[in-house]
Motif scaffolding. Structure first.
Motif, PDB file in Angstrom:
ATOM      1  N   LEU A 197       0.807  -1.218   0.000  1.00 11.87           N
ATOM      2  CA  LEU A 197       0.000   0.000   0.000  1.00 11.87           C
ATOM      3  C   LEU A 197       0.843   1.273   0.000  1.00 11.87           C
ATOM      4  N   ILE A 198       2.117   1.150   0.355  1.00 11.50           N
ATOM      5  CA  ILE A 198       2.965   2.334   0.409  1.00 11.50           C
ATOM      6  C   ILE A 198       2.994   3.062  -0.937  1.00 11.50           C
ATOM      7  N   ALA A 199       2.975   2.311  -2.022  1.00  9.93           N
ATOM      8  CA  ALA A 199       2.970   2.936  -3.338  1.00  9.93           C
ATOM      9  C   ALA A 199       1.684   3.725  -3.586  1.00  9.93           C
ATOM     10  N   GLU A 200       0.597   3.335  -2.904  1.00  7.66           N
ATOM     11  CA  GLU A 200      -0.686   4.010  -3.081  1.00  7.66           C
ATOM     12  C   GLU A 200      -0.843   5.194  -2.139  1.00  7.66           C
ATOM     13  N   THR A 201      -0.093   5.241  -1.070  1.00  7.50           N
ATOM     14  CA  THR A 201      -0.022   6.288  -0.035  1.00  7.50           C
ATOM     15  C   THR A 201      -0.558   5.793   1.301  1.00  7.50           C
ATOM     16  N   VAL A 202       0.370   5.675   2.218  1.00  5.34           N
ATOM     17  CA  VAL A 202       0.085   5.365   3.614  1.00  5.34           C
ATOM     18  C   VAL A 202       0.674   6.497   4.446  1.00  5.34           C
ATOM     19  N   TYR A 203      -0.134   7.074   5.324  1.00  6.56           N
ATOM     20  CA  TYR A 203       0.347   8.145   6.188  1.00  6.56           C
ATOM     21  C   TYR A 203       0.736   7.592   7.554  1.00  6.56           C
ATOM     22  N   GLY A 204       1.691   8.273   8.190  1.00  6.50           N
ATOM     23  CA  GLY A 204       2.126   7.877   9.524  1.00  6.50           C
ATOM     24  C   GLY A 204       1.936   8.992  10.524  1.00  6.50           C
ATOM     25  N   HIS A 205       1.167   8.726  11.566  1.00 10.75           N
ATOM     26  CA  HIS A 205       0.921   9.698  12.630  1.00 10.75           C
ATOM     27  C   HIS A 205       1.770   9.322  13.834  1.00 10.75           C
ATOM     28  N   VAL A 206       2.655  10.217  14.250  1.00  9.91           N
ATOM     29  CA  VAL A 206       3.558   9.949  15.365  1.00  9.91           C
ATOM     30  C   VAL A 206       2.937  10.426  16.665  1.00  9.91           C
ATOM     31  N   TRP A 207       2.983   9.571  17.685  1.00  9.46           N
ATOM     32  CA  TRP A 207       2.532  10.006  19.009  1.00  9.46           C
ATOM     33  C   TRP A 207       3.646   9.771  20.018  1.00  9.46           C
ATOM     34  N   ASP A 208       3.583  10.535  21.122  1.00 11.92           N
ATOM     35  CA  ASP A 208       4.638  10.492  22.129  1.00 11.92           C
ATOM     36  C   ASP A 208       4.257   9.693  23.368  1.00 11.92           C
ATOM     37  N   GLY A 209       3.078   9.077  23.358  1.00 13.20           N
ATOM     38  CA  GLY A 209       2.621   8.337  24.521  1.00 13.20           C
ATOM     39  C   GLY A 209       3.328   6.999  24.684  1.00 13.20           C
ATOM     40  N   THR A 210       2.933   6.288  25.737  1.00 15.28           N
ATOM     41  CA  THR A 210       3.552   5.003  26.067  1.00 15.28           C
ATOM     42  C   THR A 210       3.278   3.958  24.986  1.00 15.28           C
ATOM     43  N   PHE A 211       4.299   3.180  24.657  1.00 15.52           N
ATOM     44  CA  PHE A 211       4.142   2.043  23.753  1.00 15.52           C
ATOM     45  C   PHE A 211       4.875   0.847  24.349  1.00 15.52           C
ATOM     46  N   ILE A 212       4.160  -0.254  24.533  1.00 14.79           N
ATOM     47  CA  ILE A 212       4.781  -1.499  24.993  1.00 14.79           C
ATOM     48  C   ILE A 212       4.148  -2.652  24.239  1.00 14.79           C
ATOM     49  N   ASP A 213       4.968  -3.448  23.571  1.00 16.22           N
ATOM     50  CA  ASP A 213       4.519  -4.668  22.913  1.00 16.22           C
ATOM     51  C   ASP A 213       4.792  -5.813  23.887  1.00 16.22           C
ATOM     52  N   MET A 214       3.730  -6.430  24.414  1.00  9.85           N
ATOM     53  CA  MET A 214       3.923  -7.413  25.483  1.00  9.85           C
ATOM     54  C   MET A 214       4.112  -8.835  24.940  1.00  9.85           C
ATOM     55  N   GLY A 215       4.610  -8.960  23.735  1.00  9.03           N
ATOM     56  CA  GLY A 215       4.724 -10.268  23.101  1.00  9.03           C
ATOM     57  C   GLY A 215       5.744 -11.204  23.721  1.00  9.03           C
ATOM     58  N   VAL A 216       6.651 -10.680  24.545  1.00 11.50           N
ATOM     59  CA  VAL A 216       7.662 -11.519  25.192  1.00 11.50           C
ATOM     60  C   VAL A 216       7.595 -11.286  26.697  1.00 11.50           C
ATOM     61  N   PRO A 217       8.078 -12.245  27.513  1.00 15.64           N
ATOM     62  CA  PRO A 217       7.947 -12.124  28.969  1.00 15.64           C
ATOM     63  C   PRO A 217       8.509 -10.822  29.536  1.00 15.64           C
ATOM     64  N   GLU A 218       9.655 -10.367  29.031  1.00 17.70           N
ATOM     65  CA  GLU A 218      10.250  -9.147  29.562  1.00 17.70           C
ATOM     66  C   GLU A 218       9.320  -7.952  29.384  1.00 17.70           C
ATOM     67  N   SER A 219       8.708  -7.861  28.207  1.00 18.86           N
ATOM     68  CA  SER A 219       7.789  -6.757  27.936  1.00 18.86           C
ATOM     69  C   SER A 219       6.511  -6.882  28.749  1.00 18.86           C
ATOM     70  N   TYR A 220       6.069  -8.109  28.968  1.00 16.76           N
ATOM     71  CA  TYR A 220       4.871  -8.340  29.788  1.00 16.76           C
ATOM     72  C   TYR A 220       5.085  -7.830  31.205  1.00 16.76           C
ATOM     73  N   HIS A 221       6.247  -8.117  31.773  1.00 16.79           N
ATOM     74  CA  HIS A 221       6.550  -7.641  33.121  1.00 16.79           C
ATOM     75  C   HIS A 221       6.682  -6.116  33.129  1.00 16.79           C
ATOM     76  N   GLN A 222       7.269  -5.558  32.080  1.00 14.99           N
ATOM     77  CA  GLN A 222       7.358  -4.104  31.973  1.00 14.99           C
ATOM     78  C   GLN A 222       5.963  -3.476  31.920  1.00 14.99           C
ATOM     79  N   LEU A 223       5.061  -4.133  31.177  1.00 18.32           N
ATOM     80  CA  LEU A 223       3.701  -3.625  31.049  1.00 18.32           C
ATOM     81  C   LEU A 223       2.963  -3.693  32.385  1.00 18.32           C
ATOM     82  N   GLN A 224       3.165  -4.774  33.132  1.00 18.88           N
ATOM     83  CA  GLN A 224       2.552  -4.874  34.456  1.00 18.88           C
ATOM     84  C   GLN A 224       2.957  -3.693  35.331  1.00 18.88           C
ATOM     85  N   LYS A 225       4.232  -3.368  35.325  1.00 15.53           N
ATOM     86  CA  LYS A 225       4.717  -2.247  36.132  1.00 15.53           C
ATOM     87  C   LYS A 225       4.121  -0.931  35.663  1.00 15.53           C
TER      88      LYS A 225
END
Length: 257
Positions: A197-225
Motif C-alpha cells: 500500500l505504500i505505493a498508493e499512499t500510507v500516512y504515519g501519525h507519530v505520538w509520544d505516549g507510552t508504547f509497549i509490545d507485550m509479546g515476550v515475557p520481559e515486555s509483559y513484566h514491563q507492562l505490568q509495572k
C-alpha cells in the motif's frame, strides 16, 4: 467509529509466563489486558468494538459477552483457523461499513485517538498507521516518513540500537482496505499488505505516549509495572491512597476502591 481489536493469536512466546489463556487476556492487576485497551477506547467515546478471536476464543467471549456489563457494544469475528493479522481484519468485513480503527491485542498504545482521527481526516487518508517513537528500534525495524508524513519505507529488524519510528500496532482504515486483502487466506497486515500500500499512499501519525509490545515475557513484566504505576501513582509521583488486595488468581495486585 468502530474499533477492531486483533486478539486471536497463539501467543507462543508468552506461554512461559501466561499459559492456557489468549495473550490479550493476560492478567494485569487482576484484570485481563484487553480490559485496559477497551477502557482506553472508552475514554475517547469509542464504544462500538469488534473482537477478532481465534485461539481459546471462549475465554474472551465468556468474559466480555456483548460488552453491556462494561458499557460498550461488542461483536465477534471468529476464526476457525488462524488467518494472520490482515486475514482477521478481512474476516471482520461483514461487521464494518465505514472508517474504522484497528489495534493489536498485545500492544499497549496510549495514543490520543482524537488527534489520530483528526490527522487521518486532515490528510484525507485511506490508510494511516500510528507510529511510536522509541529509543531502540532493533526489535521492530524502522519506519521512514517523508516531509508530508507519508510512509516511504520499512526497514527490517536489525541488531543496531538506534532511535526512530516504529509501527505502533494502531491503524485507521477506510473500507477500501478490504480490496487489498484476499478472503480465506493467511496473510499478514504488517509484512504483506501495508508494504504494497505504500505505493498508493500510507500516512504515519507519530505520538509520544507510552508504547509497549507485550509479546515476550520481559515486555509483559514491563507492562505490568507501567499499568500498576498508572493505577497507584499520580503524575507528580505521589502515591494514591487506595485499598489493595492480593489477587491469588493472577498473582498480582487488584484495585478495590
Amino acid at each position: 467509529m468502530k474499533a477492531v481489536i486483533l486478539c486471536g493469536g497463539l501467543g507462543t512466546r508468552l506461554r512461559s509466563v501466561v499459559s492456557d489463556t489468549p495473550k490479550s487476556m493476560a492478567p494485569i492487576g487482576g484484570k485481563p489486558f484487553l480490559m485496559y485497551q477497551i477502557n482506553w477506547l472508552k475514554k475517547y467515546n469509542i464504544t462500538d468494538i469488534i473482537l477478532c478471536v481465534g485461539y481459546l476464543k471462549d475465554h474472551i467471549k465468556n468474559y466480555f459477552g456483548d460488552g453491556s456489563s462494561f458499557w460498550v457494544t461488542i461483536a465477534y469475528a471468529e476464526e476457525n483457523e488462524l488467518l494472520g493479522t490482515a486475514g482477521a481484519i478481512k474476516n471482520a468485513q461483514p461487521l464494518i461499513n465505514d472508517t474504522f480503527i484497528v489495534l493489536n491485542g498485545d500492544t499497549y498504545a496510549k495514543i490520543d485517538f482524537t488527534k489520530f482521527v483528526e490527522f487521518h481526516t486532515r490528510k484525507q487518508s485511506s490508510y494511516t498507521i500510528g507510529l511510536a517513537k522509541v529509543t531502540d528500534t532493533s526489535r521492530y525495524g524502522l519506519v521512514h516518513l517523508n516531509e508530508d508524513e507519508k510512509v516511504v519505507s520499512f526497514s527490517e529488524k536489525t541488531n543496531i540500537k538506534q532511535a526512530g519510528y516504529i509501527n505502533g500496532g494502531v491503524y485507521i482504515f477506510e473500507p477500501n482496505i478490504f480490496d487489498h486483502i484476499p478472503a480465506n487466506k493467511v496473510i499478514s497486515l504488517e509484512q504483506e499488505v501495508i508494504p504494497q500500500l505504500i505505493a498508493e499512499t500510507v500516512y504515519g501519525h507519530v505520538w509520544d505516549g507510552t508504547f509497549i509490545d507485550m509479546g515476550v515475557p520481559e515486555s509483559y513484566h514491563q507492562l505490568q509495572k507501567e499499568i500498576l504505576r498508572s493505577l497507584f501513582v499520580r503524575k507528580d509521583n505521589s502515591v494514591r491512597e487506595v485499598l489493595i488486595r492480593m489477587d491469588k488468581a493472577s498473582l498480582g495486585i487488584a484495585l478495590v476502591v
